[in-house]
Design a protein around this motif. Structure first.
Motif, short mmCIF file in Angstrom:
data_model
loop_
_atom_site.label_atom_id
_atom_site.label_comp_id
_atom_site.label_asym_id
_atom_site.label_seq_id
_atom_site.Cartn_x
_atom_site.Cartn_y
_atom_site.Cartn_z
N VAL A 193 7.83 -1.95 -6.26
CA VAL A 193 7.74 -3.06 -7.47
C VAL A 193 6.29 -3.28 -7.71
O VAL A 193 5.46 -3.34 -6.76
N ILE A 194 5.82 -3.14 -8.87
CA ILE A 194 4.54 -3.29 -9.41
C ILE A 194 4.27 -4.71 -9.72
O ILE A 194 5.09 -5.31 -10.36
N ALA A 195 3.56 -5.55 -8.95
CA ALA A 195 3.31 -7.09 -9.20
C ALA A 195 1.90 -7.41 -8.74
O ALA A 195 1.24 -7.06 -7.74
N ASP A 196 1.54 -8.38 -9.39
CA ASP A 196 0.45 -9.41 -8.83
C ASP A 196 0.72 -10.35 -8.04
O ASP A 196 1.23 -11.52 -8.63
N LEU A 197 0.62 -10.18 -6.84
CA LEU A 197 1.12 -11.35 -6.01
C LEU A 197 0.20 -12.71 -5.86
O LEU A 197 0.74 -13.63 -5.28
N GLU A 198 -0.45 -12.71 -6.76
CA GLU A 198 -1.33 -14.20 -7.03
C GLU A 198 -0.68 -14.73 -8.17
O GLU A 198 -1.20 -15.84 -8.73
N LYS A 199 0.31 -14.12 -8.47
CA LYS A 199 1.15 -14.92 -9.94
C LYS A 199 2.62 -15.31 -9.45
O LYS A 199 3.35 -14.09 -9.11
N LYS B 260 -0.15 1.22 -8.63
CA LYS B 260 0.87 2.42 -8.82
C LYS B 260 0.77 3.70 -7.81
O LYS B 260 1.64 4.04 -7.30
N GLU B 261 -0.43 3.93 -7.61
CA GLU B 261 -0.98 5.13 -6.92
C GLU B 261 -0.21 5.05 -5.34
O GLU B 261 0.61 5.97 -4.82
N PRO B 262 -0.50 3.97 -4.45
CA PRO B 262 0.03 3.76 -3.45
C PRO B 262 1.57 3.73 -3.27
O PRO B 262 2.04 4.19 -2.52
N GLY C 26 0.94 -1.11 0.23
CA GLY C 26 0.14 0.06 0.12
C GLY C 26 0.81 1.25 -0.12
O GLY C 26 2.08 1.23 -0.59
N SER C 27 0.63 2.22 0.80
CA SER C 27 1.22 3.34 0.94
C SER C 27 2.51 3.37 1.90
O SER C 27 2.82 4.39 2.21
N GLY C 28 2.50 2.34 2.44
CA GLY C 28 4.03 2.16 3.03
C GLY C 28 3.85 2.25 4.56
O GLY C 28 5.10 2.40 5.55
N ALA C 29 2.65 1.95 5.25
CA ALA C 29 2.80 2.17 6.83
C ALA C 29 3.61 1.15 7.31
O ALA C 29 4.00 1.32 8.44
N PHE C 30 4.09 -0.15 6.66
CA PHE C 30 4.80 -0.91 7.41
C PHE C 30 6.22 -1.04 6.69
O PHE C 30 7.24 -0.92 7.39
N THR C 31 6.41 -0.45 5.50
CA THR C 31 7.65 -0.32 4.78
C THR C 31 8.51 0.78 5.35
O THR C 31 9.49 0.62 5.38
N ILE C 32 7.99 1.93 5.40
CA ILE C 32 8.68 2.99 6.22
C ILE C 32 9.44 2.61 7.39
O ILE C 32 10.87 3.14 7.14
N PRO C 33 8.81 2.21 8.53
CA PRO C 33 9.53 1.82 9.56
C PRO C 33 10.58 0.63 9.51
O PRO C 33 11.64 0.66 9.93
N LEU C 34 10.07 -0.16 8.48
CA LEU C 34 11.19 -1.21 8.04
C LEU C 34 12.29 -0.77 7.44
O LEU C 34 13.64 -1.07 7.49
N ALA C 35 12.00 0.28 6.54
CA ALA C 35 13.30 0.85 5.84
C ALA C 35 14.19 1.67 6.74
O ALA C 35 15.42 1.70 6.75
N ARG C 36 13.59 1.97 7.90
CA ARG C 36 14.31 2.74 8.98
C ARG C 36 15.45 1.76 9.47
O ARG C 36 16.36 2.29 10.15
#
Length: 171
Positions: free
Chosen positions: A72-78, A51-53, A27-37
């Protein structure tokens, strides 16, 4: 209302600054940002279908001067859609993702594919339905799906009253 505290969950895991991780369905990174820190000298693959998030996430990363996030834009069901190399990651996070997927096992197989030997999958999802429209995935079903995809259950993590969190290891 804060439904989930990423920092509290991440403190329960073994981290160093050089880990390579992925946040599937970021999504828009609620977990990604703390992880990247936390993995300052490592890499975080921020994977989402839309793409938007990811654009919002990239803007937030620039504000925080985080250069270790790769959208990364990807379909996680593939399986294979992320383009992440086989066995190259230390952690994959699935945060509030399973309940949204039709083909849950393919997403878990993609996580298995990108993780190195004996590396870790963290599944975090809703404990109860909170006006989400989709059916939640029970703790038991999430555990069974991960085991079907080749993971070994390690332990439960504390995630607050609205979520469950489980740590798995690639066999």
């Amino acid at each position: 209302m804060l439904f989930i505290n990423p920092e509290k969950i991440l403190k329960q895991l073994d981290f160093n600054e050089e880990l390579k991780c992925a946040d599937f369905g970021c999504g828009s990174g609620a977990f990604t940002i703390p992880l990247a820190r936390l993995v300052k000298r490592g890499r975080v693959f921020a994977v989402d279908l839309q793409k938007e998030p990811l654009s919002v996430l990239q803007s937030q990363a620039r504000v925080e001067n985080l250069s270790n996030i790769k959208p990364v834009i990807a379909d996680l069901e593939k399986v294979g859609s992320t383009g992440i190399s086989n066995g190259s990651l230390d952690y994959v996070f699935l945060v509030n993702v399973l309940f949204q997927l039709q083909d849950k096992i393919s997403c878990l197989k993609e996580a298995y594919r990108v993780l190195g030997p004996e590396e870790s999958l963290v599944i975090i999802d809703w404990v109860q339905k909170i006006g989400l429209g989709n059916e939640i995935v029970s703790i038991e079903d999430a555990k069974l799906l991960a085991i079907q995809a080749g993971f070994r259950f390690v332990r439960h993590l504390e995630a607050g009253q609205y979520h469950f969190a489980m740590l798995f290891q690639k066999n």
